[in-house]
Design an enzyme around this catalytic site. Structure first.
Site, short mmCIF file in Angstrom:
data_model
loop_
_atom_site.label_atom_id
_atom_site.label_comp_id
_atom_site.label_asym_id
_atom_site.label_seq_id
_atom_site.Cartn_x
_atom_site.Cartn_y
_atom_site.Cartn_z
N ALA A 37 -28.38 -16.54 16.82
CA ALA A 37 -27.10 -15.85 17.03
C ALA A 37 -26.34 -16.38 18.24
O ALA A 37 -25.42 -15.73 18.72
CB ALA A 37 -27.34 -14.36 17.18
N HIS A 86 -23.66 -12.38 23.11
CA HIS A 86 -24.53 -13.19 23.97
C HIS A 86 -23.66 -14.14 24.79
O HIS A 86 -22.89 -14.92 24.22
CB HIS A 86 -25.53 -14.00 23.15
CG HIS A 86 -26.38 -13.17 22.25
ND1 HIS A 86 -27.18 -12.15 22.72
CD2 HIS A 86 -26.57 -13.20 20.90
CE1 HIS A 86 -27.84 -11.60 21.70
NE2 HIS A 86 -27.48 -12.21 20.60
N ASN A 103 -34.92 -13.04 21.20
CA ASN A 103 -35.38 -14.39 20.86
C ASN A 103 -34.39 -15.45 21.30
O ASN A 103 -34.78 -16.55 21.72
CB ASN A 103 -35.61 -14.50 19.35
CG ASN A 103 -36.93 -13.88 18.92
OD1 ASN A 103 -37.99 -14.37 19.25
ND2 ASN A 103 -36.86 -12.79 18.17
#
EC number: 1.4.1.21
Length: 266
Positions: free
Chosen positions: A133, A226, A196
């Site tokens: 992602a 993120h 992750n």
């Protein structure tokens, strides 16, 4: 054309994206020969989808890792969990099977990382860490080669995604709060399946012990945001990726598989 034999471990929504890419001709160099999942019905659903699209196609639903590896796959896509990766990585590599990995958090353990690296080298196989992602791994790797580099990884999530972890309390439903600060190794220990991408960014740059990680919970926030910042004497880069769902992770697997087989790679 030399068709590559592909298997998948973990048959959730991300695996479905890979299956659809195969059906739609986006991955013409691969044949999905086997699937394995904790929930057999999900594995059967993917196998049935593949076989329905092509009556000449056979995709075996396996009940164990040994049965899956007996199919002699060239590549194994892992979209299950860090625990699953810890179980399958070394046997797959010894089997002559390269890995395409989503549960990168398992590699935050230095001893396991070194075992995987050595086993891949000894068996002439490779472990492909997908971007999931987030992105910018090329910038992170390049900057970290240039000299002393600082990297931070900041994630914003909704409180419901933190349920079941030690940081969750009901006040997060109405109160924005930074619930974690530390490094990637500490983060993955606290959130085994939720950061992750932070571990992936750390492995692409300064390592799980030296990256600065924070997690912020925001009421009513949907998806994940993120933000990676990398800085050295010559480079300052910011990679900020918002994703409403986890679909981008599945598509990053598709992109990695394409890069493996294409003559020109991005």
């Amino acid at each position: 054309m030399n068709t590559k034999r592909l298997v998948i471990v973990g048959c959730g929504k991300l695996a479905e994206i890979v299956a659809d890419a195969l059906i739609n001709g986006i991955l013409p160099d691969y044949q999905l020969v086997g699937v394995l999942s904790r929930t057999k019905e999900k594995a059967e659903a993917i196998a049935n989808k593949i076989e329905k699209a092509d009556s000449d196609y056979t995709c075996q639903v396996c009940s164990s890792l040994d049965e899956l590896l007996a199919l002699k796959p060239d590549y194994l896509v892992e979209s299950a969990s860090p625990a699953a990766l810890r179980e399958l990585a070394l046997p797959a590599l010894k089997n002559g099977t390269s890995l395409v990995v989503l549960s990168i958090g398992a590699l935050a353990n230095r001893a396991f990382y070194q075992d995987v690296e050595q086993t891949a080298r000894e068996n002439s196989q490779r472990v492909h860490i997908v971007s999931g992602a987030t992105g910018g791994f090329d910038v992170l790797r390049t900057a970290s080669l240039m000299g002393k580099t600082r990297v931070s990884f900041d994630t914003e999530k909704g409180p419901n995604s933190l349920k079941g972890t030690s940081v969750y309390d009901e006040a997060l439903q109405t109160e924005k709060r930074k619930v974690f600060e530390g490094n990637a190794q500490e983060a993955i220990a606290l959130f085994p399946t939720k950061v992750n991408v932070a571990v992936a960014a750390s492995l692409a740059s300064v390592g799980p012990e030296d990256i600065q990680v924070s997690v912020t919970s925001t009421p009513d926030f949907v998806g994940d945001d993120h933000r990676i910042e990398v800085r050295n004497e010559q480079v300052h880069a910011v990679i900020d990726v918002y994703s409403q769902t986890a679909q981008i992770a599945g598509w990053s697997v598709v992109n990695t598989l394409r890069n493996i087989s294409l003559p020109i790679v991005f």
